[in-house]
Design a protein around this motif. Sequence first.
Motif, PDB file in Angstrom:
ATOM      1  N   UNK B  21       0.840  -1.209   0.000  1.00  0.00           N
ATOM      2  CA  UNK B  21       0.000   0.000   0.000  1.00  0.00           C
ATOM      3  C   UNK B  21       0.869   1.250   0.000  1.00  0.00           C
ATOM      4  N   UNK B  22       2.019   1.194   0.679  1.00  0.00           N
ATOM      5  CA  UNK B  22       2.859   2.395   0.725  1.00  0.00           C
ATOM      6  C   UNK B  22       3.472   2.691  -0.638  1.00  0.00           C
ATOM      7  N   UNK B  23       3.547   1.696  -1.505  1.00  0.00           N
ATOM      8  CA  UNK B  23       4.058   1.932  -2.845  1.00  0.00           C
ATOM      9  C   UNK B  23       2.954   2.061  -3.889  1.00  0.00           C
ATOM     10  N   UNK B  24       1.724   1.998  -3.469  1.00  0.00           N
ATOM     11  CA  UNK B  24       0.577   2.028  -4.397  1.00  0.00           C
ATOM     12  C   UNK B  24       0.283   3.483  -4.791  1.00  0.00           C
ATOM     13  N   UNK B  25       0.244   3.755  -6.074  1.00  0.00           N
ATOM     14  CA  UNK B  25       0.129   5.164  -6.493  1.00  0.00           C
ATOM     15  C   UNK B  25      -1.224   5.803  -6.180  1.00  0.00           C
ATOM     16  N   UNK B  26      -2.219   5.012  -5.876  1.00  0.00           N
ATOM     17  CA  UNK B  26      -3.545   5.586  -5.637  1.00  0.00           C
ATOM     18  C   UNK B  26      -3.969   5.456  -4.182  1.00  0.00           C
ATOM     19  N   UNK B  27      -3.036   5.130  -3.322  1.00  0.00           N
ATOM     20  CA  UNK B  27      -3.394   4.871  -1.923  1.00  0.00           C
ATOM     21  C   UNK B  27      -2.623   5.786  -0.982  1.00  0.00           C
ATOM     22  N   UNK B  28      -3.306   6.170   0.042  1.00  0.00           N
ATOM     23  CA  UNK B  28      -2.678   6.900   1.138  1.00  0.00           C
ATOM     24  C   UNK B  28      -2.980   6.100   2.403  1.00  0.00           C
ATOM     25  N   UNK B  29      -1.940   5.790   3.167  1.00  0.00           N
ATOM     26  CA  UNK B  29      -2.153   5.027   4.401  1.00  0.00           C
ATOM     27  C   UNK B  29      -2.852   5.922   5.424  1.00  0.00           C
ATOM     28  N   UNK B  30      -4.022   5.491   5.868  1.00  0.00           N
ATOM     29  CA  UNK B  30      -4.759   6.314   6.829  1.00  0.00           C
ATOM     30  C   UNK B  30      -4.477   5.898   8.268  1.00  0.00           C
ATOM     31  N   UNK B  31      -3.864   4.750   8.454  1.00  0.00           N
ATOM     32  CA  UNK B  31      -3.551   4.334   9.816  1.00  0.00           C
ATOM     33  C   UNK B  31      -3.136   2.885   9.870  1.00  0.00           C
ATOM     34  N   UNK B 324      -4.834  -6.456  -2.160  1.00  0.00           N
ATOM     35  CA  UNK B 324      -4.703  -5.212  -2.935  1.00  0.00           C
ATOM     36  C   UNK B 324      -5.396  -5.377  -4.294  1.00  0.00           C
ATOM     37  N   UNK B 325      -5.249  -6.537  -4.885  1.00  0.00           N
ATOM     38  CA  UNK B 325      -5.939  -6.818  -6.152  1.00  0.00           C
ATOM     39  C   UNK B 325      -7.450  -6.647  -5.961  1.00  0.00           C
ATOM     40  N   UNK B 326      -7.960  -7.167  -4.867  1.00  0.00           N
ATOM     41  CA  UNK B 326      -9.390  -7.002  -4.577  1.00  0.00           C
ATOM     42  C   UNK B 326      -9.757  -5.532  -4.394  1.00  0.00           C
ATOM     43  N   UNK B 327      -8.930  -4.811  -3.685  1.00  0.00           N
ATOM     44  CA  UNK B 327      -9.190  -3.376  -3.493  1.00  0.00           C
ATOM     45  C   UNK B 327      -9.211  -2.653  -4.836  1.00  0.00           C
ATOM     46  N   UNK B 328      -8.250  -3.001  -5.688  1.00  0.00           N
ATOM     47  CA  UNK B 328      -8.227  -2.379  -7.022  1.00  0.00           C
ATOM     48  C   UNK B 328      -9.527  -2.644  -7.772  1.00  0.00           C
ATOM     49  N   UNK B 329      -9.977  -3.882  -7.732  1.00  0.00           N
ATOM     50  CA  UNK B 329     -11.219  -4.246  -8.442  1.00  0.00           C
ATOM     51  C   UNK B 329     -12.404  -3.498  -7.843  1.00  0.00           C
ATOM     52  N   UNK B 330     -12.483  -3.473  -6.533  1.00  0.00           N
ATOM     53  CA  UNK B 330     -13.587  -2.783  -5.869  1.00  0.00           C
ATOM     54  C   UNK B 330     -13.574  -1.280  -6.147  1.00  0.00           C
ATOM     55  N   UNK B 331     -12.371  -0.750  -6.438  1.00  0.00           N
ATOM     56  CA  UNK B 331     -12.234   0.692  -6.637  1.00  0.00           C
ATOM     57  C   UNK B 331     -12.227   1.091  -8.096  1.00  0.00           C
ATOM     58  N   UNK B 332     -12.389   0.121  -8.982  1.00  0.00           N
ATOM     59  CA  UNK B 332     -12.391   0.462 -10.398  1.00  0.00           C
ATOM     60  C   UNK B 332     -11.026   0.806 -10.964  1.00  0.00           C
ATOM     61  N   UNK B 333      -9.977   0.450 -10.261  1.00  0.00           N
ATOM     62  CA  UNK B 333      -8.620   0.694 -10.762  1.00  0.00           C
ATOM     63  C   UNK B 333      -8.166  -0.477 -11.627  1.00  0.00           C
ATOM     64  N   UNK B 334      -7.165  -0.216 -12.479  1.00  0.00           N
ATOM     65  CA  UNK B 334      -6.567  -1.358 -13.173  1.00  0.00           C
ATOM     66  C   UNK B 334      -6.102  -2.379 -12.136  1.00  0.00           C
ATOM     67  N   UNK B 335      -6.346  -3.635 -12.438  1.00  0.00           N
ATOM     68  CA  UNK B 335      -6.195  -4.658 -11.413  1.00  0.00           C
ATOM     69  C   UNK B 335      -4.772  -4.803 -10.886  1.00  0.00           C
ATOM     70  N   UNK B 336      -3.796  -4.392 -11.684  1.00  0.00           N
ATOM     71  CA  UNK B 336      -2.410  -4.580 -11.253  1.00  0.00           C
ATOM     72  C   UNK B 336      -1.779  -3.306 -10.688  1.00  0.00           C
ATOM     73  N   UNK B 337      -2.600  -2.308 -10.421  1.00  0.00           N
ATOM     74  CA  UNK B 337      -2.017  -1.081  -9.864  1.00  0.00           C
ATOM     75  C   UNK B 337      -1.291  -1.398  -8.559  1.00  0.00           C
ATOM     76  N   UNK B 338      -0.047  -0.996  -8.490  1.00  0.00           N
ATOM     77  CA  UNK B 338       0.733  -1.253  -7.283  1.00  0.00           C
ATOM     78  C   UNK B 338       1.203  -2.676  -7.125  1.00  0.00           C
ATOM     79  N   UNK B 339       0.948  -3.483  -8.140  1.00  0.00           N
ATOM     80  CA  UNK B 339       1.292  -4.913  -8.047  1.00  0.00           C
ATOM     81  C   UNK B 339       2.072  -5.381  -9.263  1.00  0.00           C
ATOM     82  N   UNK B 340       2.687  -4.437  -9.972  1.00  0.00           N
ATOM     83  CA  UNK B 340       3.122  -4.818 -11.311  1.00  0.00           C
ATOM     84  C   UNK B 340       4.505  -5.442 -11.416  1.00  0.00           C
TER      85      UNK B 340
END
Lengths: 346, 346, 346, 346
Positions: B21-31, B324-340
Amino acid sequence: MIKAGVIGATGYAGAELVRLLSGHPEVELSGLTSRNYAGRPFWEVYPHLYKYVDPVCAEQDVPALVAQSDVVFTALPHGHAMAVAKETLAQGKALIDLGADFRFRDAATYESWYKVEHTARELIARAVYGLPEIHREEIKVARLVGNPGCYPTSAILGLAPLLKEGWLEPDSIIIDSKSGVSGAGRGLSLNTHYCEVNESIKAYGVAGHRHTPEIEQELSALAGRQLTVSFTPHLTPMLRGILSTIYGRLTRPLSGGQAHALYRDFYAGERFVRVLPPGMLPATKAVAGSNHCDLGVVVDGRTGRVVVVSAIDNLIKGAAGQAVQNMNIMSGLPEDTGLCGPGVYP
Amino acid sequence: MIKAGVIGATGYAGAELVRLLSGHPEVELSGLTSRNYAGRPFWEVYPHLYKYVDPVCAEQDVPALVAQSDVVFTALPHGHAMAVAKETLAQGKALIDLGADFRFRDAATYESWYKVEHTARELIARAVYGLPEIHREEIKVARLVGNPGCYPTSAILGLAPLLKEGWLEPDSIIIDSKSGVSGAGRGLSLNTHYCEVNESIKAYGVAGHRHTPEIEQELSALAGRQLTVSFTPHLTPMLRGILSTIYGRLTRPLSGGQAHALYRDFYAGERFVRVLPPGMLPATKAVAGSNHCDLGVVVDGRTGRVVVVSAIDNLIKGAAGQAVQNMNIMSGLPEDTGLCGPGVYP
Amino acid sequence: MIKAGVIGATGYAGAELVRLLSGHPEVELSGLTSRNYAGRPFWEVYPHLYKYVDPVCAEQDVPALVAQSDVVFTALPHGHAMAVAKETLAQGKALIDLGADFRFRDAATYESWYKVEHTARELIARAVYGLPEIHREEIKVARLVGNPGCYPTSAILGLAPLLKEGWLEPDSIIIDSKSGVSGAGRGLSLNTHYCEVNESIKAYGVAGHRHTPEIEQELSALAGRQLTVSFTPHLTPMLRGILSTIYGRLTRPLSGGQAHALYRDFYAGERFVRVLPPGMLPATKAVAGSNHCDLGVVVDGRTGRVVVVSAIDNLIKGAAGQAVQNMNIMSGLPEDTGLCGPGVYP
Amino acid sequence: MIKAGVIGATGYAGAELVRLLSGHPEVELSGLTSRNYAGRPFWEVYPHLYKYVDPVCAEQDVPALVAQSDVVFTALPHGHAMAVAKETLAQGKALIDLGADFRFRDAATYESWYKVEHTARELIARAVYGLPEIHREEIKVARLVGNPGCYPTSAILGLAPLLKEGWLEPDSIIIDSKSGVSGAGRGLSLNTHYCEVNESIKAYGVAGHRHTPEIEQELSALAGRQLTVSFTPHLTPMLRGILSTIYGRLTRPLSGGQAHALYRDFYAGERFVRVLPPGMLPATKAVAGSNHCDLGVVVDGRTGRVVVVSAIDNLIKGAAGQAVQNMNIMSGLPEDTGLCGPGVYP
């Protein structure tokens, strides 16, 4: 996009370079050569890259590869990059050599330790020792970079702050290094047979390892006078990583807090050197898979010595990652482009 | 930016999630919360993330963490995600649970294998089994995902094509799995002591491991009838990786070529499942550090069986990466975002 | 004193034989041959034996070695023991072959799986399959012993009690074996390179490994009818040890207690087979360095299967130790002479 | 038969002692105590000894155990052997302590490094430092032996010949040691968790490890003057073994041949110290499972230093084996009784 070619792509350092370059956002692979695997898809040789790296390993046609590249990387045994360097510079391209051929300012030193003739002496003056934290300004304008050896990277980064400030008796330095097996390459040898290596530690090249003069060249430059070091590498049962434990006698009293501040300040702003907080010491696991060099420093008042511990991933900061860092600097890119991950743990 | 919180961040799966998550371009760690390390900087607990992850581990104040997050991940022992799920859904946020609490359609099965009461039965109908290659459409609209177990991920992906097409006698299936030690977690136990684990292989949970009903639930759904399997996990001396060797008796003759085509077609377009070319078989090393599942299939005409070999990194495709793959799918992001990335080798 | 010669002494099985024989109170080493190391002191090749084994490795002069020996051991690749057997028997000496040449009752089976011609067919009828727990009486009077393969030893000992008593559906047997790397020998290959093996598990020889017909021959004899098995070997990152996880479908209900009693009784009085108490399962670490085979048996009422776990040290009970056990039996010595240690842990 | 009791039998050093004593032809185990496993059969705790060691672990009733023993071994954390020593000597029996309580001639040194009070100061004068190659004559008549630490054993044996003959500048000595994980004991700690240790090397106790004063005491005695050393231990991913790489500055020129002769002569007749032939260097694998200390010595004319490499099995020559060696000496038995094996390789 930078067109990058790799000569000697199927050794471990070469393959790591291919992995890093294939994920680099500003790079396009222009060609991969391999003596052993010519004609085979790269992913067949390195299955982790299946679906990532398409090209087939090519025969080693240097002029052709240079022609289609902006930057050429050589990951070859020593002695083989000299001809490539001539061709690359003749075509006006840049070369980053991961071997030893262009690390030495003095051809005689190279020849005496490596037992081969240096056939491109005229290029030595143009070559830069590619340790960015020490030689960044020269690297920016270089066309020919001698990428540092793995052990020297860990040793020089570990000693630079102390030596530059005259804190160490120059001839008191002992560097005891422990390396993972990937540093020995993918070639077949009883030395890398699983059953010979696992559950064993041994020293090798005692008092004669070829990285010694490379370390001495750079430390002498930092110290401002000629010095010799004792350097002992060890083979240890792990895949990646070098831990160097470095000893030197202090010329005058230094507190632990001062030592830490010295390191913190010296490496302030450096993206890839992490001076650990007091009380923490490096472990190879914390840098594996990353381009970091982690440093810890301990002052031993009882013996008047300082002990520096330095950890890198030998294939990344000790080889391919540093080469990419050099390419980034030479190309005016942010230094961590394509190198920004923190490594994998555990 | 998606605000993501991690409850139970300092176990191995939690820490891997933090890294991804810390390397995921669309995520900010909230806690990040941690029972054992509350009040300490995360990088002190995981030094590879020094200079990457700044937050201090927080006490487990679930309502507060949910309030400041869009998505919450729970990486907790089973039984602890049910209360979090209620809170998360009550606040209208999404939950991805890396534990077992929301993997089962049938609360009784969960209770009988896990020996705890299911205290959020009303949410089971809203929970989706988060194996994207099988349940992608449901995941897209889910707010509550039960992220699959590591062994089940390897087993189900390995069997889906054959089962869906009726190629296997349903009660003939045997799954023999070999796992690295990180699957046992960071908790202290003689079972994870280096000296007990290294140079040893053992089976555990024979005929009684809790991943068995999870595998059976999903395989039964694919087969369209209830089936039972024999599943044996083994602890093996490596850090990461699961290799599952899967046996089933064919209902009718199948050639090796047909089998390969069946798999290739079933997983066509899947970013994270790599059906290896005929002649290649998976190895855990080729997937370590990546979100891939590598598959190889061999037909044994002599015995009338098919043997499928399936490899994953248990902490990534078997846990944090899949989350993270599930989060991407749930969020409408490309499935490999942050996992490439392709993983690190050797 | 028995004069014992070893042909092929510098592979791992050969060297283990040298170690065991050099510590055997009734044996005198009559000669060691090695193709690769002829002329060099044995301890130079295996430094753990410095000050223990003095002889120099000899060229492979078979007639001479046989002449000066009472028993000859061959630790050679398959196909090379047939000529030695002729010479040995012609001179009236005994041969224990650690390879595959004399394990098969049927030359055609050998030839079809090993792809070489059997050039000593006339000796097959005189050869005994050297698994003492099954064939002790024949071994006592044999002059030619085909020492079992490492995988077959673990599989056959694991299945004998159930098969002999008709508890298993004959064609339901699946043997999933995990081996350490020493089983692959000391020869150089990418398959045994530390960096390729460490942190990885893979299956190999799926549906085609040469130990399959050997297992089937012996299991068929025990079952009293021809059967086939699925056998999958795996390479795992450890030095020594094989763990075989064995599955079979029960022909009729069997309780866990009955199963344990069956094994305990079958192996009553056996010095080297340890049937573990109910609740304990074998681990390779508990047998490493010893000649033991540890067995555990679990009945899975839910699926109607039994799961047997079998552990050996592949170089000892799976090769050199079993060979010495055979020699002891053939010589009328107590079966554990020179084999009495419990192994080293951790 | 010597009746031998072990207090603290279920740590790794204790268990190794049990293994060695149970195979010792002149010893009968009189009792095993364990705080953690009292009431359980020893083989349940250490399954490699199933069928070898029958006794149940007893509560720690010291007077009773002493009464039924001729020799008592304590394998306890420091601070716990002092009371046992009083009881043992009071009953006229002999004690061999594997901990630190009786290694120091000077109680103040012990107390300052170990942070506990020495409550048996009156016994210190009667205690002998149990390194047979240096103190054999005193051991012969001792009733109380402080068995050396693992690191000190490797360091002192490595330096004794040079120091005794005045070849080294006394304050120039640096000892860089690499240990396997079993040295850290069987207790649970993140430091011994497989996932934290494997694929990692780190230094610990830099400039402060408690074995430092023990090394200095013995080296000072050999040198005939007080000296200090720099000693750095490292944790490395293997089960057993210590490799110490030792550096010292020569007081006068010494050739490699002279150095080798010095070592060969110093250790002439020693059963357990193997001075390797010139050109060979120690590896931990070559001593694992044995009571050997292997030594190699290299003179570095370029830097005026000598480099000594020393390898032991930390649990045998570094603990339990040396303790048995001491018992043999104290009992007038041949020194290698029960210790005669060469170790297992690979």
